[in-house]
Write a protein that holds these residues in place. Structure first.
Motif, short mmCIF file in Angstrom:
data_model
loop_
_atom_site.label_atom_id
_atom_site.label_comp_id
_atom_site.label_asym_id
_atom_site.label_seq_id
_atom_site.Cartn_x
_atom_site.Cartn_y
_atom_site.Cartn_z
N VAL A 92 4.51 24.83 -38.11
CA VAL A 92 4.99 25.03 -39.48
C VAL A 92 4.11 26.07 -40.18
CG1 VAL A 92 5.57 23.90 -41.68
CG2 VAL A 92 5.63 22.56 -39.58
N GLY A 93 4.73 26.87 -41.05
CA GLY A 93 3.98 27.77 -41.94
C GLY A 93 3.14 28.79 -41.20
N ILE A 94 1.88 28.83 -41.58
CA ILE A 94 1.00 29.87 -41.03
C ILE A 94 0.81 29.73 -39.52
CG2 ILE A 94 -1.15 28.62 -41.54
CD1 ILE A 94 -2.34 31.41 -42.30
N SER A 95 1.04 28.52 -38.98
CA SER A 95 0.90 28.39 -37.53
C SER A 95 2.09 29.02 -36.80
CB SER A 95 0.73 26.91 -37.12
OG SER A 95 1.93 26.22 -37.22
N VAL A 96 3.13 29.39 -37.55
CA VAL A 96 4.24 30.15 -36.96
C VAL A 96 4.01 31.65 -37.19
CG1 VAL A 96 6.73 30.62 -37.11
CG2 VAL A 96 5.87 28.27 -37.38
N THR A 97 3.71 32.00 -38.43
CA THR A 97 3.61 33.44 -38.75
C THR A 97 2.50 34.13 -37.97
OG1 THR A 97 2.29 32.82 -40.67
CG2 THR A 97 4.63 33.28 -41.05
N ILE A 98 1.42 33.38 -37.70
CA ILE A 98 0.27 33.97 -37.00
C ILE A 98 0.61 34.31 -35.54
CG2 ILE A 98 -0.81 31.85 -36.09
CD1 ILE A 98 -2.81 34.40 -38.06
N LEU A 99 1.68 33.69 -35.01
CA LEU A 99 1.98 33.83 -33.58
C LEU A 99 2.25 35.28 -33.18
CD1 LEU A 99 4.26 30.70 -32.98
CD2 LEU A 99 1.87 31.02 -32.29
N ARG A 100 2.76 36.06 -34.12
CA ARG A 100 3.07 37.46 -33.79
C ARG A 100 1.79 38.26 -33.52
NH1 ARG A 100 3.86 41.54 -32.28
NH2 ARG A 100 5.49 43.08 -32.65
N LEU A 101 0.64 37.70 -33.87
CA LEU A 101 -0.63 38.39 -33.61
C LEU A 101 -1.24 37.95 -32.28
CD1 LEU A 101 -2.09 38.25 -37.24
CD2 LEU A 101 -0.80 40.10 -36.17
N PHE A 102 -0.54 37.06 -31.55
CA PHE A 102 -0.99 36.64 -30.21
C PHE A 102 -0.36 37.55 -29.16
CE2 PHE A 102 -3.04 32.38 -30.57
CZ PHE A 102 -2.96 32.24 -31.94
N ASP A 103 -0.97 37.57 -27.98
CA ASP A 103 -0.44 38.42 -26.91
C ASP A 103 0.59 37.68 -26.07
OD1 ASP A 103 -2.18 40.70 -27.53
OD2 ASP A 103 -3.74 39.22 -27.11
N LEU A 104 0.44 36.38 -25.92
CA LEU A 104 1.43 35.55 -25.23
C LEU A 104 1.64 34.29 -26.06
CD1 LEU A 104 0.07 35.43 -21.53
CD2 LEU A 104 2.11 36.67 -22.32
N VAL A 105 2.89 33.83 -26.13
CA VAL A 105 3.17 32.57 -26.82
C VAL A 105 4.01 31.71 -25.87
CG1 VAL A 105 4.26 31.47 -28.82
CG2 VAL A 105 3.16 33.72 -29.07
N TYR A 106 3.39 30.67 -25.34
CA TYR A 106 4.10 29.74 -24.47
C TYR A 106 4.43 28.49 -25.28
CZ TYR A 106 2.57 32.53 -20.46
OH TYR A 106 2.36 33.55 -19.57
N ALA A 107 5.70 28.05 -25.18
CA ALA A 107 6.10 26.91 -26.02
C ALA A 107 6.74 25.81 -25.18
CB ALA A 107 7.08 27.37 -27.09
N SER A 108 6.44 24.58 -25.55
CA SER A 108 7.17 23.42 -25.02
C SER A 108 8.58 23.45 -25.62
CB SER A 108 6.45 22.15 -25.46
OG SER A 108 7.36 21.08 -25.54
N ASP A 109 9.55 22.92 -24.88
CA ASP A 109 10.92 22.90 -25.45
C ASP A 109 11.04 21.88 -26.57
OD1 ASP A 109 10.98 20.52 -24.00
OD2 ASP A 109 12.58 21.14 -22.63
#
Ligand SMILES: CCCCC/C=C/C(=O)SCCNC(=O)CCNC(=O)[C@H](O)C(C)(C)COP(=O)(O)OP(=O)(O)OC[C@H]1O[C@@H](n2cnc3c(N)ncnc32)[C@H](O)[C@@H]1OP(=O)(O)O
Length: 391
Positions: free
Chosen positions: A244-261
């Motif tokens: 939620v919130g900043i923990s989503v928006t910050i993701l674009r500054l990561f090099d890889l984003v792996y997510a659970s379904d």
């Protein structure tokens, strides 16, 4: 100041309990809890008046509770009304100490103050390496193994909501990870959530503090996001659950984003009277196009992991049942790649935009500083804290 702000903070009489509301970032309850004299206690109370750094509400409450227990004994005052949020939080903290003896509470108070005094002696914001190892982290678990430094958000009962202390510890952890000999740095969450974003109790403040706290919040936000913009090594988000919130928006500054379904991606800024941060006002439209970005950032549409992947925010989605195994196997293999080549390639990809991202970060933080002082924002926080609204 807005009326609702006054209601939100009603009862948080900072001056009256000032001496008992300052608590160190590193809390260590004494094992020999009977030793502090009344004189030690009084001197600790006086020491509090000299402290400048606010350690955050959670720790303030702990010290408040011990102060009351030490001076008045077990809590036997009536429980405040449910909407009297601040007094209820204080009452809960005091009441939770049960029949703790006065002497033990006194000793605990002295220990807390002593820890705070030593931590506030440090003038630099980022402590030297040795210090940091000694102090440890209260809100994170940081480990380094197989060429991977893992920073795990560790407030699972609060869905890893980000307190002021947590932002600061994440910055310290990133700084340490940037200098250690690991190849890859990972951010993940403990428990069912990746993170529920900014801890909304960060807003529980007195009206006369609002302007200053908004100013400091904006600086904290700018510095926090700046650490991600500048992070020199491959940075991976292992999104173990909803974000939620900043923990989503910050993701674009990561090099890889792996997510659970099981993960979802939710940015309810308008619902909170707030606006986008972490450069998302620029990175999201450029990633997914302005219409899709508007759906998330303006209208707060919650995405599934598959939708976030289709929009380019997530690199790959894994079934929750095999998520940890598959992701860590993959990362361990990547961590064996030549370290310098990885680092240089990352910098080549990211360096083009760094300056622009810092400028956007500064502007977004400035706008949020204003938003945090608005009635719209305060009403939304009030609704959440009084359990009238959930996302
Ligand atoms: C200085 C930098 C600022 C950066 C600007 C950042 C902005 C943002 O991040 S905006 C997003 C802010 N986050 C939210 O609005 C989320 C609010 N939380 C919720 O809506 C819900 O808690 C939930 C949907 C995340 C989870 O709901 P549920 O599964 O029903 O669990 P609970 O609500 O019972 O949560 C358990 C426990 O955790 C506390 N909590 C969870 N998230 C937050 C939060 N963000 N802030 C404060 N507290 C949070 C919740 O209050 C419960 O606490 P207890 O009642 O004490 O058990």
């Amino acid at each position: 100041m807005a009326g609702v702000t006054g209601r939100l903070v009603r009862g948080w009489c900072l001056r009256a309990v000032r001496s008992s509301l300052q608590v160190p970032a590193q809390l260590h309850m004494s094992k020999t809890a009977m030793g502090a004299s009344q004189k030690d206690f009084e001197s600790a109370v006086n020491q509090m008046k000299l402290l400048k750094k606010d350690p955050g509400n959670e720790v303030k409450l702990k010290l408040y509770a011990h102060y009351k227990q030490a001076t008045e004994g077990p809590c036997n005052t009536p429980k405040p009304a449910v909407f009297d949020l601040i007094n209820k939080a204080k009452w809960d903290a005091w009441n939770a100490l049960g029949n703790l003896p006065k002497e033990t509470a006194r000793q605990n108070y002295v220990d807390l103050v002593s820890g705070l005094s030593s931590s506030s002696d440090s003038s630099s914001q980022v402590k030297p390496e040795a210090d940091r190892k000694q102090a440890g982290y209260e809100t994170l678990v940081m480990t380094s193994e197989d060429g991977i430094t893992k920073i795990m958000l560790n407030r699972p009962t609060k869905m890893n909501a980000l307190t002021t202390q947590m932002y600061q510890e994440i910055m310290l952890a990133l700084e340490a990870a940037s200098k250690d000999d690991s190849t890859i740095t990972v951010l993940t969450g403990n428990g069912s959530y990746f993170s529920s974003g900014n801890d909304l109790t960060n807003f529980v403040i007195s009206p006369d503090e609002l302007e200053e706290r908004a100013r400091r919040g904006a600086i904290l936000l700018r510095d926090f996001v700046g650490c991600f913009i500048d992070f020199p090594k491959p940075l991976v988000a292992v999104v173990n659950g909803p974000a939620v919130g900043i923990s989503v928006t910050i993701l674009r500054l990561f090099d890889l984003v792996y997510a659970s379904d099981r993960a979802t991606f939710h940015t309810p800024f308008s619902h909170l009277g707030q606006t986008p941060e972490a450069c998302s006002s620029y990175t999201f439209p450029s990633l997914m196009g302005p219409a899709k970005a508007a759906e998330m950032l303006i209208f707060g549409k919650k995405l599934t992991a598959a939708e976030a992947c289709a929009r380019g925010l997530v690199t790959e989605v894994f079934p929750d049942s095999t998520f940890q195994k598959e992701v860590w196997t993959r990362l361990k293999a990547y961590s064996k790649l030549p370290r310098n080549a990885l680092r240089i390639s990352k910098q080549m990809i990211r360096n083009h935009e760094k300056e622009k991202l810092h400028a956007i970060n500064a502007e977004e933080s400035r706008i949020l500083q204003e938003r945090w002082q608005s009635d719209e924002c305060m009403n939304a926080i009030m609704n959440f804290l009084s359990r009238k609204a959930k996302l």
